[in-house]
Design an enzyme around this catalytic site. Structure first.
Site, short mmCIF file in Angstrom:
data_model
loop_
_atom_site.label_atom_id
_atom_site.label_comp_id
_atom_site.label_asym_id
_atom_site.label_seq_id
_atom_site.Cartn_x
_atom_site.Cartn_y
_atom_site.Cartn_z
NE ARG A 127 -0.81 0.10 5.39
CZ ARG A 127 -1.21 0.10 6.03
NH1 ARG A 127 -2.33 -0.09 6.31
NH2 ARG A 127 -0.27 0.61 7.14
CG ASN A 165 -4.58 5.76 7.16
OD1 ASN A 165 -5.51 6.26 7.74
ND2 ASN A 165 -4.03 4.54 7.40
CD GLU A 166 -1.15 5.04 10.51
OE1 GLU A 166 -0.68 4.18 10.31
OE2 GLU A 166 -0.93 4.72 12.16
CD GLU A 324 -5.54 3.67 12.51
OE1 GLU A 324 -4.14 2.99 12.64
OE2 GLU A 324 -5.68 4.11 11.17
CD1 TRP A 332 1.63 -3.71 12.66
CD2 TRP A 332 2.57 -2.57 13.50
NE1 TRP A 332 1.42 -2.22 13.10
CE2 TRP A 332 1.80 -1.94 13.87
CE3 TRP A 332 4.68 -2.38 13.95
CZ2 TRP A 332 2.52 -1.45 15.18
CZ3 TRP A 332 4.59 -1.50 15.19
CH2 TRP A 332 3.28 -0.82 16.11
CD GLU A 372 -3.20 -3.80 8.14
OE1 GLU A 372 -4.51 -3.29 7.90
OE2 GLU A 372 -3.20 -3.13 8.50
CE LYS A 373 -3.64 -14.64 6.57
NZ LYS A 373 -2.94 -13.73 5.65
CG PHE A 374 -2.58 -13.47 12.14
CD1 PHE A 374 -3.92 -14.03 12.43
CD2 PHE A 374 -1.96 -13.34 11.10
CE1 PHE A 374 -3.85 -16.04 11.69
CE2 PHE A 374 -2.27 -14.83 10.35
CZ PHE A 374 -3.49 -16.27 10.86
CG HIS A 375 -4.40 -5.59 13.43
ND1 HIS A 375 -4.84 -4.78 14.27
CD2 HIS A 375 -2.81 -4.33 13.74
CE1 HIS A 375 -4.55 -3.18 14.67
NE2 HIS A 375 -3.58 -3.15 14.33
#
Ligand code: GLA
Length: 684
Positions: A127, A165-166, A324, A332, A372-375
């Site tokens: 991204r 974003n950021e 956030e 990460w 980001e599925k494990f976030h």
């Protein structure tokens, strides 16, 4: 770089408050419904009601969903999402959808991709693969933002614009050709003539003299040290270029919806070096921040407090939006450990204690696919039969109970001075030591103030310092004349000022202030240093004096003091035995100026911080155990105050406080805070 400066005629009073239509504190997170089928999206609404969600950031990464092929726009899902959220009474921070360009765009125009200093191109597939200065990318992004604004300008759910974003998160420094061209334009504005640039960059050295702005490049990978002022200006330029992108998007939105406030999520913390957020703040209608704790850091709650205090400093003391943070693990860090029992509540309320009027997360529902599925999210993979979901619902209840603190402010009498150009400058290469890390020193002093219960505002060197009785200035290597005079004026007005080693060394061009270090602060401190003696790896020295004996490392310097300056500690050993390591000058006007000439071990920092805070009269009267965070917010008119007591220990803590405790809805005359728990007292 195109500089569309803000229209001076823009009337900021027409901008609505960001939290209009929200009762009390805001609660929610990033919402990415495009990742889910309709039945899940319908369930989301029910769960949001259960948790008490009232604000969501929507469409942050939605460009490719809205415009899967160039010019083909699909708004149906976003129309339906906003309507559903509005139906549920949820307000929306609507994004410009520009945070990541769609694959068709970077494939069609690979020239918009960013580059590293060694020429490596950063491609699509992750991204944020865009050169922030590229005119073509800018046009596409502004077009997208305008489309979103035109479509939803009258939507009743729209509360706030969330720009990109950021910004600068993954690519704080871009070395592409577009960046080089924009850098040259920026330099021409800064210096007007190439001779002025030559003077500022000291290019009489190493055959670096420029005959024309056209010959200037970003500091690309080079055979040896690049010109330090070139590096510093590239840091300044890069921060400005990222801000310019924000400003352009904001002005596009403002032209369509002048009444809707605009923000972007900053990442103020001890690790975000790229963006000078103090210079960004005036461009935001409300300051919003993202913060993630580092699971491997046993004192992560202290780093969190620093981030919150810095965000408040960026906001000039006004309440801000925690845009956030995480309910539990992130994805990460090297090892992504979840939070401990109660940590979610402690983290969220520490932000609120320090000025946040919104508590939001990345993200509403943990993703099933993608990087980001494990976030963690507010709804975990396990679903609602989980401790995490119960905690999320409990947090929503807690925030409702705290609604009355909205709009109130923290009023500190201590300031910690922090500066991005000083950070960039202090860590340039070709210095007396390569081991010096600016934020280590900032953190070390912040930590001891935190442990002493002294709430500090984190402010830039040119901030109004009138309200502060204690001003701590860690390693302010680079300082302007104006910043140095401002710090000196605080001491002349009566404040206790503490300055640590390698401060005041250079001016804004990174030119050494001659006549002896610490240049800009030499007179204020009454200290003159002839030479630096950085210590070797693993070398330690011992210092002793009025406050005790302490270990120190990294840095020593050969100094003498002016008449009347007290030497509070000397080196017992090392390269400079008997030399001054800690000094104090009584400043006419009632204040004092302390100099810490070495990197003290934590016990030494604690002793100096305690002595200085005692002298300044800023040690809190409240007694509590170490590890119990006590912070107060006060109403604007000064008639009401709320004491937040956050117990980071595993023993219950007793705090002298009386009033009405909001989380348990009970009247208290002595406060007991459970192990790992939080209490908030509206003081009697
Ligand atoms: C940042 C981004 C989010 C998400 C989180 C993960 O805050 O803004 O999109 O990637 O990090 O921690």
């Amino acid at each position: 770089m195109r500089r569309r400066t803000t229209d001076p005629a823009f009337d900021a009073t027409q901008v609505s408050p960001w939290n209009d239509g929200i009762e009390g504190l805001a609660y929610g997170g990033d919402y990415n419904p495009e990742q889910w089928p309709l039945d899940v999206q319908l369930e989301d609404i029910e769960l949001m009601r259960e948790a008490g969600v009232n604000l969501l950031s929507v469409a942050i990464f939605s460009w490719a969903t809205i415009e899967p092929r160039e010019g083909e726009l699909d708004w149906t899902w976003l129309d339906a999402t906003l309507d559903r959220l509005h139906g549920a009474g949820i307000r929306v921070a609507l994004a410009t959808a520009t945070a990541s360009p769609p694959p068709w765009l970077t494939r069609k125009h690979p020239e918009i991709l960013p580059r590293l200093a060694d020429g490596t191109v950063l491609h699509q597939g992750g991204r944020q693969a865009y050169a922030v200065t590229h005119p073509l990318h800018r046009d596409y992004a502004l077009t997208m933002a305008a489309r979103v604004a035109e479509r939803y300008q009258d939507h009743p759910a729209l509360a706030l614009w969330h720009v990109d974003n950021e910004i600068g998160c993954h690519v704080p420094r871009d070395y592409s050709d577009a960046a080089a061209a924009a850098f040259r334009e920026w330099l021409a504005v800064r210096y007007t003539t190439v001779d002025a640039l030559n003077a500022a960059w000291g290019t009489a050295f190493w055959s670096q003299r420029y005959g024309s702005f056209d010959d200037v490049l970003p500091p690309l990978s080079a055979p040896t040290f690049a010109n330090p002022t070139q590096q510093l200006d590239f840091d300044r330029f890069s921060s400005d270029a990222l801000l310019d992108y924000y400003r352009d998007l904001r002005d596009t939105l403002r032209a369509i919806t002048p009444h809707v406030p605009t923000t972007t999520n900053l990442m103020a913390s001890t690790s975000t070096k790229g963006m000078d957020y103090f210079s960004w703040a005036p461009e935001l209608d409300v300051v919003a921040n993202d913060h993630y704790t580092n699971a491997a850091d046993p004192e992560r709650h202290v780093e969190l407090s620093f981030s919150a205090d810095l965000t408040r400093g960026i906001a000039g003391g006004a309440p801000w939006v925690l845009m956030e943070h995480s309910t539990a693990a992130v994805n990460w860090q090297p090892r992504n450990r979840t939070k401990q029992p109660g940590e979610l509540l402690r983290n969220s309320l520490s932000h609120v204690a320090r000025g946040a009027d919104a508590v939001m997360f990345f993200q509403w529902r943990a993703s099933q696919a993608g990087a980001e599925k494990f976030h963690s999210g507010m709804v975990p993979h396990a679903g609602t039969d989980s401790q995490l979901w119960r905690d999320v619902v409990g947090l929503g209840q807690a925030l409702r109970a705290l609604g009355e603190v909205r709009g109130s402010r923290v009023r500190s009498r201590a300031a910690l001075v922090v500066d991005w150009p000083a950070w960039w400058g202090a860590e340039l290469d070709s210095h007396p030591t390569q081991e010096l890390r600016y934020m280590d020193q900032v953190r070390a002093w912040y930590r001891e103030l935190w442990r002493l219960g002294v709430t500090a505002d984190v402010v830039p060197p040119t901030a109004a310092l009138d309200a502060y009785d204690l001003v701590v200035v860690p390693t302010l290597y680079l300082v302007t004349d104006e910043g140095a005079a401002n710090v000196a004026a605080a001491a002349e007005r009566g404040a206790t000022v503490v300055i640590t080693y390698f401060s005041g060394i250079v001016d804004e061009h990174d030119h050494v202030r001659l006549g002896g270090y610490p240049g800009a602060f030499r007179d204020l401190l009454g200290v003159r240093t002839e030479e630096f003696f950085p210590l070797l790896a693993d070398e330690q020295v011992h210092v002793s004096g009025a406050l005790g004996g302490f270990a120190a490392d990294l840095w020593t310097e050969k100094s003498s003091v002016a008449p009347g300056v007290e030497v509070l500690a000397v080196y017992d050993d090392g390269p400079l035995p008997g030399g001054p390591a800690l000094t104090r000058r009584a400043v006419p006007g009632g204040g004092s100026a302390w100099y810490v000439a070495t990197r003290l071990a934590p016990e030494g920092v604690e002793a100096v911080a305690r002595a200085a805070a005692t002298e300044a009269g800023v040690l809190p009267g409240l007694s509590a155990r170490p590890g119990v965070e006590l912070v107060r917010r006060r109403s604007d008119d000064g008639t009401r105050s709320w004491l937040f007591a956050i117990n980071h220990t595993d023993e219950p803590a007793h705090v002298e406080a009386a009033g009405f405790e909001l989380l348990t809805a009970t009247t208290v005359d002595a406060l007991k805070v459970p192990a790992g728990g939080v209490r908030v007292v509206r003081e009697a």
